[in-house]
Motif scaffolding. Structure first.
Motif, mmCIF file in Angstrom:
data_model
loop_
_atom_site.group_PDB
_atom_site.id
_atom_site.type_symbol
_atom_site.label_atom_id
_atom_site.label_comp_id
_atom_site.label_asym_id
_atom_site.label_seq_id
_atom_site.Cartn_x
_atom_site.Cartn_y
_atom_site.Cartn_z
ATOM 1 N N THR A 1 0.631 -1.298 -0.348
ATOM 2 C CA THR A 1 0.276 0.050 0.156
ATOM 3 C C THR A 1 1.118 1.311 -0.372
ATOM 4 O O THR A 1 0.534 2.486 -0.784
ATOM 5 C CB THR A 1 -1.172 -0.154 1.169
ATOM 6 N N ASP A 14 1.190 4.096 -2.474
ATOM 7 C CA ASP A 14 1.157 5.499 -2.289
ATOM 8 C C ASP A 14 -0.216 5.668 -2.271
ATOM 9 O O ASP A 14 -1.363 6.094 -2.052
ATOM 10 C CB ASP A 14 1.554 6.663 -3.590
ATOM 11 N N GLY A 15 -1.034 4.330 -1.752
ATOM 12 C CA GLY A 15 -2.562 3.921 -1.543
ATOM 13 C C GLY A 15 -3.674 2.725 -2.933
ATOM 14 O O GLY A 15 -4.420 2.857 -3.139
ATOM 15 N N GLY A 16 -2.787 3.958 -3.742
ATOM 16 C CA GLY A 16 -3.140 3.156 -5.663
ATOM 17 C C GLY A 16 -2.751 1.916 -5.192
ATOM 18 O O GLY A 16 -2.504 1.228 -5.358
ATOM 19 N N THR A 17 -2.521 2.148 -6.830
ATOM 20 C CA THR A 17 -2.273 1.055 -7.338
ATOM 21 C C THR A 17 -1.104 1.307 -8.522
ATOM 22 O O THR A 17 -0.790 2.610 -9.140
ATOM 23 C CB THR A 17 -3.193 0.674 -9.101
ATOM 24 N N SER A 26 0.939 0.462 -11.707
ATOM 25 C CA SER A 26 0.720 -0.048 -13.511
ATOM 26 C C SER A 26 2.544 -0.498 -13.999
ATOM 27 O O SER A 26 3.283 0.428 -14.370
ATOM 28 C CB SER A 26 -0.393 0.514 -13.552
ATOM 29 N N TYR A 29 1.360 -14.387 -11.844
ATOM 30 C CA TYR A 29 0.123 -12.896 -11.759
ATOM 31 C C TYR A 29 0.136 -11.444 -12.296
ATOM 32 O O TYR A 29 -0.559 -11.206 -12.991
ATOM 33 C CB TYR A 29 0.045 -13.267 -10.511
ATOM 34 N N ARG A 84 -0.677 -10.461 -16.101
ATOM 35 C CA ARG A 84 -2.628 -10.103 -15.911
ATOM 36 C C ARG A 84 -2.794 -9.599 -16.575
ATOM 37 O O ARG A 84 -3.701 -9.020 -17.107
ATOM 38 C CB ARG A 84 -3.298 -11.110 -14.856
ATOM 39 N N LEU A 85 -2.588 -8.528 -14.842
ATOM 40 C CA LEU A 85 -3.551 -7.218 -15.813
ATOM 41 C C LEU A 85 -2.392 -5.875 -15.017
ATOM 42 O O LEU A 85 -2.293 -4.982 -15.263
ATOM 43 C CB LEU A 85 -4.428 -6.921 -14.095
ATOM 44 N N SER A 131 -1.135 -4.908 -12.553
ATOM 45 C CA SER A 131 -0.657 -3.926 -11.588
ATOM 46 C C SER A 131 -0.230 -4.926 -10.474
ATOM 47 O O SER A 131 -1.119 -6.104 -10.210
ATOM 48 C CB SER A 131 -2.297 -3.482 -12.041
ATOM 49 N N THR A 143 -4.978 -4.214 -2.374
ATOM 50 C CA THR A 143 -5.988 -5.654 -2.639
ATOM 51 C C THR A 143 -5.712 -7.286 -3.346
ATOM 52 O O THR A 143 -6.123 -7.446 -3.852
ATOM 53 C CB THR A 143 -7.023 -5.140 -3.432
ATOM 54 N N THR A 144 -4.673 -6.482 -3.566
ATOM 55 C CA THR A 144 -4.219 -7.693 -4.507
ATOM 56 C C THR A 144 -3.685 -8.856 -3.784
ATOM 57 O O THR A 144 -3.356 -8.351 -2.416
ATOM 58 C CB THR A 144 -1.978 -7.482 -5.359
ATOM 59 N N GLY A 145 -4.477 -9.742 -4.015
ATOM 60 C CA GLY A 145 -4.056 -11.449 -3.218
ATOM 61 C C GLY A 145 -4.411 -11.367 -1.652
ATOM 62 O O GLY A 145 -4.098 -12.253 -1.211
#
Lengths: 339, 319
Positions: free
Chosen positions: A152, A156-159, A161, A247, A250-251, A253, A257-259
């Motif tokens: 996280t 920075d709390g986001g995603t 990529s 993994y 696949r996306l 990113s 929330t991953t895993g």
């Protein structure tokens, strides 16, 4: 003690063992029949491929978990570990684009780092459990929180990529097929075979079982308990790293929330497969079936609107409990006789 | 009549503010801003916008001091609010409650201390505590999405829906969508929860694709789900037969694709994390503006299209 739990492995009681071995396979077969009856598209080639590919993540992690659990440990950190490794892989590969470009070299660098990170994280869990003399549950509960908050923080709390061009290079690792099977399935098969050999055909595998049965006896039998236990966590870390490698493309990113809850899915797969949660008996083949069963349940629930969406968790829980209960019916009787 | 009333109450609030400002050591207007720790992308965007607003407002009004605090759970948020009241002596509180019930009392206590209360997004469980309420519009998000679907689809066309985490927010969006789509002749083949998560979006969409050979549009409700859905469509090579995806929230990657005229994701429906900034602006205005500000501010669920996309594009935000 060691002898007693090793006895069923020597195939002395055919009927019992048959039921135990075949239990998860029968369960999977029944699920497939139900899936087909609900919707024939369940058995379409596309869906089967999706199912197998999806099972690969949890399956690969669960193979590692089989070693940890067989040796009497537990690792709750695998889901968070996968997330943090995925995040770091993406950061490393993105920053390597300037020097190495968007080619295969960068992807190999990322994968290499993933393996190193996985082994390192597994070693930390193992070291703290054995040398630090802290219960595995507590150690991995701690690292679970640490890994989760680290990803996280990195994002920075986001995603996070992956660089877009790099995604193009890396994409085939998840989406391409070799000889009709997607790459992740091949990795899954390879990990499963390697795991089976390691657990059933090597001294290391026997040591794991011995330690899980009774650590004290194992120690008196001159088994280097701490070292073997640490190795199980390192294998777990390596499996998480491999799962992450397939993994990420696949996306492309990773986020906080991953895993999430992968650790529970992996442990459930192991237990459904017939491995004993308190250690001393492990089955890689069962674990593979366990992972397939778990993915199939989710898949079937997506294939029908008969059951309320809100009850998905209930169905999953029920099937897990019933699957294990069916096995333990005979396992319990067997145990009573031997102990 | 009403304006005078509000002005009077404003004046009263001003007097109160002055009074508590006098008791505080500094002569600044102190505004506490309390919200959950950003653990997912939307909240991270909110955190970013709150920080931006803090910088901007403090530059604009040197006598305003905004204190940003984020908390990882309800209990700690309650403590944080108590600290803001007792240690900082705040004149106003902007709060996005973690949960309604456990935070109603702490916010009520802050109000009793004389602070102006602004509640953001999630209401408290008792009415009339907040002076100002700023929120997105969940039913409107569903309705606007459905209206767009109706402009693009004809009778007999098929859609699938990927829902969020089973919560009130998800139900409001979903129910409003279904109400609007009813009677249009568009078939909703099925709806499943994808938990506002990319991986779940990917897997649920894969299964929808195996299950339904003919899908004309997807309501993903959320941009994270939409990203998973698009990956699944690409994998199945079903992303170029005119199918389109409608997301929601306003994630920068999605907005960028819309601005570039992407046909797979032609629009997005806004549920802006920047609403915290709106709340901070309104709260500061309670001290600075000569107009009345108390009341309820329900932000529109704007349809973002290629034309207006750049108005909602924040490339530096994490979301």
């Amino acid at each position: 003690m060691v002898d007693q739990t090793a006895a069923p492995e020597k195939q002395s009681k055919w009927p019992d063992i048959d039921f135990k071995t075949l239990g998860p396979a029968i369960a999977l077969l029944i699920l497939c029949v139900i899936g087909y009856l609900l919707n024939p598209a369940f058995l379409s080639e596309g869906n089967i491929t999706n199912l197998l590919t999806r099972s690969a993540f949890i399956g690969i992690i669960a193979v590692g978990a089989t070693f940890v659990i067989t040796a009497g440990g537990i690792d709750l950190s695998v889901g968070s570990m996968a997330a943090v490794i995925a995040g770091l892989m993406i950061i490393i590969m993105n920053s390597a684009v300037d020097t190495l470009g968007t080619g295969v070299a960068t992807v190999i660098l990322g994968c290499g780092c993933s393996i190193i990170l996985g082994i390192g994280a597994g070693w930390i869990n193992g070291f703290l459990t054995t040398k630090g003399k802290i219960e595995a549950f507590i150690v991995t509960l701690g690292t679970m929180g640490i890994f989760r908050s680290l990803v996280t923080y990195f994002a920075d709390g986001g995603t996070l990529s992956l660089n877009f061009d790099l995604r193009g290079t890396y994409r085939p690792v998840y989406y391409e097929s070799v000889l009709g099977l997607p790459v992740p399935v091949w990795v899954f098969i390879f990990v499963a075979i390697a795991g089976w050999i390691l657990l059933n055909r090597t001294a290391f595998g026997r040591f794991c079982t011995a330690i899980g049965s009774s650590e004290a006896v194992a120690k008196y039998s001159a088994i280097k308990v701490d070292r073997i236990k640490t190795y199980t966590y390192i294998i777990q870390g390596l499996c998480v790293a491999l799962a992450t490698i397939i993994y990420v493309p696949r996306l492309g990113s990773a986020s906080g929330t991953t895993g999430v809850l992968w650790e529970l899915e992996a442990i459930a797969a192991v237990i459904i497969g017939g491995t004993v949660l308190k250690g001393g008996y492990g089955r890689i083949g069962g674990t593979i079936l366990g992972a397939l069963i778990l993915t199939t349940i989710g898949n079937i629930l997506n294939f029908t609107d008969v059951i309320s969406n809100y009850l998905n968790g209930t169905m999953q829980g029920l099937i897990i409990i019933v699957a294990v209960w069916l096995q333990r019916g005979s396992w319990g009787k067997n145990k009573k006789k031997t102990t | 009549m009403r304006p005078t009333k509000t002005l009077l109450s404003l004046a009263a609030a001003g007097v109160l503010a002055l009074a508590s400002a006098a008791t505080a050591q500094e002569d600044k207007i102190k505004i506490g801003v309390s919200y959950p720790t950003p653990t997912h992308a939307w909240a991270a965007g909110m955190n970013w916008h709150a920080e931006q607003a803090e910088k901007r407002l403090e530059e604009l009004y040197p006598d305003v001091d905004l204190i940003l605090v984020n908390s990882p759970d309800s209990g700690q948020q309650a403590n944080a609010i108590e600290d803001l009241v007792s240690a900082h002596g705040i004149d106003a509180l902007v709060v996005l409650p973690f949960e309604s019930d456990p935070l109603t009392d702490p916010v009520l206590n802050a109000k009793k201390s004389g602070a102006l209360i602004t509640v953001v997004d999630r209401g408290l469980s008792q009415p009339n505590i907040e002076d100002i309420y700023v929120a997105g519009n969940n039913p409107e998000l569903g309705r606007v999405s459905a209206q767009y679907m109706k402009t693009r689809l004809n009778e007999g066309d098929n859609i699938v829906i990927l829902r969020g985490i089973p919560t009130v927010i998800d139900n409001e969006r979903f129910d409003a969508f279904m109400e609007e789509i009813e009677g249009s002749g568009i078939n909703v083949l099925d709806h499943k929860h994808a938990n506002w998560n990319r991986d779940d979006g990917f897997e649920v969409m894969q299964d929808f694709l195996s299950r339904f050979p003919d899908i004309d549009a997807v309501w993903a409700q959320d941009d994270d789900i939409a990203i998973g859905v698009m990956a699944a469509l690409e994998q199945a090579s079903r992303d170029d037969d005119g199918i389109f995806v409608v997301g929601g929230a306003g994630m920068k990657q999605i907005i960028k694709r819309i601005s570039e005229g992407d046909e797979l994701i032609p629009v997005d429906v806004l549920y802006p994390p920047a609403m915290i900034a709106t709340a901070m602006d309104v709260t500061v205005n309670a001290f600075k503006s000569n107009g009345p500000v108390a009341g309820r501010y329900i932000l529109g669920a704007t349809l973002i299209t290629q034309e207006n996309a750049m108005d909602f594009y924040f490339p530096d935000s994490p979301f």
